[in-house]
Write a protein that holds these residues in place. Structure first.
Motif: not given
Length: 162
Positions: A99-102, A86-92
């Motif tokens: 928006l659904e991913l957020i 999750a942290t890795s994805i949030e860094q993108i």
């Protein structure tokens, strides 16, 4: 009460979709044409991944939680991997993903941060959210941490299936 026939149907559908995804991925490696590769990536993104996301989510929402037996130690290890992914994805930059991913990432964060809950209980409640994030991650061509974590969790849970 479990909808066993629907679970079986979903399992069959998912096996076919993953097989189709595998064939497309092989073709991406074999094919040298840039246009053909682009078209294959678009078909994966538009045809396969949304269906995988939809059916995996439904499968794990229907899957009876009481049949999932995971030790707190195993769950803790997997939750750490989910957190890292999750942290890795949030860094993108957020402009590069839907928006659904957020929303899904925030929901996972909320469930992971619930106090006084055993790791196995937390893992069970985030289980239906993980496949959706993993398929978005494949679509976005990220490091694939959530996808690899998802494969490990799914394998662990299905090994314990009755």
């Amino acid at each position: 009460m479990t909808d066993r026939p629907r679970l079986n149907d979903l399992k069959d559908i998912l096996e076919l979709l993953y097989e189709k995804l595998g064939e497309f991925e092989k073709e991406l490696i074999i094919n040298s044409s840039k246009l053909a590769k682009f078209e294959l990536k678009q078909r994966i993104k538009r045809e396969i991944l949304p269906d995988i996301r939809k059916y995996e989510t439904e499968y794990w929402e229907l899957y009876p939680q009481e049949t999932i037996v995971i030790s707190d130690e195993e769950a803790e290890t997997q939750l750490i991997k989910v957190e890292e992914a999750a942290t890795s994805i949030e860094q993108i930059p957020s402009s590069t993903y839907p928006l659904e991913l957020i929303s899904l990432l925030q929901e996972i964060r909320d469930k992971l941060n619930e106090p006084d809950k055993a790791a196995s209980a937390k893992l069970k409640v985030v289980l239906p959210l993980i496949p959706a994030i993993a398929s978005y991650e494949l679509e976005m061509e990220t490091e694939g941490l959530m996808y690899r974590t998802w494969k490990a969790i799914k394998g662990m849970v299905r090994r314990q299936e009755v």
